[in-house]
Design a protein around this motif. Structure first.
Motif, mmCIF file in Angstrom:
data_model
loop_
_atom_site.group_PDB
_atom_site.id
_atom_site.type_symbol
_atom_site.label_atom_id
_atom_site.label_comp_id
_atom_site.label_asym_id
_atom_site.label_seq_id
_atom_site.Cartn_x
_atom_site.Cartn_y
_atom_site.Cartn_z
ATOM 1 N N LEU A 243 0.836 -1.199 0.000
ATOM 2 C CA LEU A 243 0.000 0.000 0.000
ATOM 3 C C LEU A 243 0.873 1.253 0.000
ATOM 4 N N ASP A 244 1.884 1.267 0.844
ATOM 5 C CA ASP A 244 2.793 2.424 0.903
ATOM 6 C C ASP A 244 3.498 2.653 -0.436
ATOM 7 N N ARG A 245 3.922 1.554 -1.089
ATOM 8 C CA ARG A 245 4.592 1.674 -2.392
ATOM 9 C C ARG A 245 3.651 2.265 -3.438
ATOM 10 N N ILE A 246 2.418 1.788 -3.466
ATOM 11 C CA ILE A 246 1.465 2.270 -4.470
ATOM 12 C C ILE A 246 1.138 3.739 -4.224
ATOM 13 N N VAL A 247 0.951 4.112 -2.964
ATOM 14 C CA VAL A 247 0.671 5.511 -2.631
ATOM 15 C C VAL A 247 1.831 6.386 -3.092
ATOM 16 N N GLU A 248 3.047 5.923 -2.884
ATOM 17 C CA GLU A 248 4.220 6.691 -3.303
ATOM 18 C C GLU A 248 4.294 6.798 -4.822
ATOM 19 N N LEU A 249 3.985 5.709 -5.521
ATOM 20 C CA LEU A 249 4.048 5.711 -6.983
ATOM 21 C C LEU A 249 2.983 6.589 -7.625
ATOM 22 N N THR A 250 1.773 6.561 -7.069
ATOM 23 C CA THR A 250 0.645 7.240 -7.711
ATOM 24 C C THR A 250 0.356 8.618 -7.150
ATOM 25 N N GLY A 251 0.709 8.844 -5.884
ATOM 26 C CA GLY A 251 0.342 10.092 -5.234
ATOM 27 C C GLY A 251 -1.096 10.093 -4.751
ATOM 28 N N ASP A 252 -1.788 8.971 -4.915
ATOM 29 C CA ASP A 252 -3.162 8.851 -4.437
ATOM 30 C C ASP A 252 -3.172 8.654 -2.927
ATOM 31 N N SER A 253 -4.302 8.916 -2.305
ATOM 32 C CA SER A 253 -4.442 8.659 -0.873
ATOM 33 C C SER A 253 -4.559 7.151 -0.640
ATOM 34 N N LYS A 254 -4.368 6.725 0.601
ATOM 35 C CA LYS A 254 -4.534 5.309 0.929
ATOM 36 C C LYS A 254 -5.961 4.872 0.661
ATOM 37 N N THR A 255 -6.927 5.718 0.970
ATOM 38 C CA THR A 255 -8.338 5.385 0.733
ATOM 39 C C THR A 255 -8.591 5.176 -0.757
ATOM 40 N N ASP A 256 -8.132 6.124 -1.599
ATOM 41 C CA ASP A 256 -8.334 5.978 -3.041
ATOM 42 C C ASP A 256 -7.617 4.742 -3.576
ATOM 43 N N THR A 257 -6.432 4.465 -3.053
ATOM 44 C CA THR A 257 -5.661 3.310 -3.501
ATOM 45 C C THR A 257 -6.374 2.010 -3.158
ATOM 46 N N ILE A 258 -6.891 1.901 -1.943
ATOM 47 C CA ILE A 258 -7.603 0.685 -1.537
ATOM 48 C C ILE A 258 -8.890 0.530 -2.347
ATOM 49 N N ASN A 259 -9.631 1.629 -2.552
ATOM 50 C CA ASN A 259 -10.845 1.560 -3.374
ATOM 51 C C ASN A 259 -10.521 1.061 -4.776
ATOM 52 N N ARG A 260 -9.489 1.612 -5.367
ATOM 53 C CA ARG A 260 -9.095 1.224 -6.725
ATOM 54 C C ARG A 260 -8.644 -0.236 -6.765
ATOM 55 N N ALA A 261 -7.871 -0.656 -5.774
ATOM 56 C CA ALA A 261 -7.376 -2.034 -5.727
ATOM 57 C C ALA A 261 -8.534 -3.029 -5.651
ATOM 58 N N LEU A 262 -9.542 -2.728 -4.858
ATOM 59 C CA LEU A 262 -10.693 -3.615 -4.748
ATOM 60 C C LEU A 262 -11.466 -3.697 -6.063
ATOM 61 N N GLN A 263 -11.579 -2.580 -6.753
ATOM 62 C CA GLN A 263 -12.274 -2.577 -8.041
ATOM 63 C C GLN A 263 -11.504 -3.403 -9.078
ATOM 64 N N VAL A 264 -10.187 -3.242 -9.106
ATOM 65 C CA VAL A 264 -9.356 -4.013 -10.035
ATOM 66 C C VAL A 264 -9.448 -5.496 -9.694
ATOM 67 N N TYR A 265 -9.371 -5.831 -8.425
ATOM 68 C CA TYR A 265 -9.440 -7.229 -7.997
ATOM 69 C C TYR A 265 -10.769 -7.858 -8.409
ATOM 70 N N ALA A 266 -11.866 -7.124 -8.276
ATOM 71 C CA ALA A 266 -13.178 -7.638 -8.667
ATOM 72 C C ALA A 266 -13.217 -7.947 -10.165
ATOM 73 N N VAL A 267 -12.660 -7.060 -10.984
ATOM 74 C CA VAL A 267 -12.630 -7.284 -12.429
ATOM 75 C C VAL A 267 -11.784 -8.511 -12.752
ATOM 76 N N LEU A 268 -10.623 -8.648 -12.097
ATOM 77 C CA LEU A 268 -9.745 -9.791 -12.349
ATOM 78 C C LEU A 268 -10.407 -11.102 -11.938
ATOM 79 N N GLU A 269 -11.022 -11.125 -10.773
ATOM 80 C CA GLU A 269 -11.692 -12.344 -10.306
ATOM 81 C C GLU A 269 -12.835 -12.726 -11.240
ATOM 82 N N GLU A 270 -13.579 -11.728 -11.716
ATOM 83 C CA GLU A 270 -14.665 -11.991 -12.656
ATOM 84 C C GLU A 270 -14.131 -12.621 -13.932
ATOM 85 N N ALA A 271 -13.042 -12.071 -14.474
ATOM 86 C CA ALA A 271 -12.453 -12.604 -15.705
ATOM 87 C C ALA A 271 -11.958 -14.035 -15.494
ATOM 88 N N VAL A 272 -11.276 -14.281 -14.386
ATOM 89 C CA VAL A 272 -10.744 -15.617 -14.097
ATOM 90 C C VAL A 272 -11.889 -16.616 -13.900
#
Length: 99
Positions: free
Chosen positions: A49-78
């Motif tokens: 989480l710290d690495r992603i926040v540093e890379l993107t400049g997004d907040s931890k909240t935005d990063t976690i929200n985005r990660a969950l959305q990406v994970y849902a799409v990946l799980e659906e595809a799999v």
């Protein structure tokens, strides 16, 4: 939720990345109110989480929200028989499996 004119969406109705354009940031869409959730992260996840926040400049909240959305799409595809393949700049491909 209806996408803005010209916007692309995935199977879950969320904005999709358009090649050559940066992905949408923040807000996450979805309308409606917020849900407060407490999450206990293992050290490895906390460092990620710290690495992603540093890379993107997004907040931890935005990063976690985005990660969950990406994970849902990946799980659906799999779940539909798809697979996640990363194509490296060298041209090599790597299949990612979730366990």
């Amino acid at each position: 939720m209806t996408p803005k004119s010209g916007a692309l969406t995935n199977e879950l109705g969320e904005s999709k990345t358009v090649p050559g354009k940066p992905p949408p940031r923040g807000g996450g869409g979805g309308g409606g109110g917020l849900e407060r959730v407490t999450v206990n992260l293992v050290p490895r996840a906390s460092r990620a989480l710290d690495r992603i926040v540093e890379l993107t400049g997004d907040s931890k909240t935005d990063t976690i929200n985005r990660a969950l959305q990406v994970y849902a799409v990946l799980e659906e595809a799999v779940s539909k028989g798809g697979e996640l393949v990363i194509r490296h700049s060298s041209g090599d491909q790597e299949v990612i499996r979730f366990v």
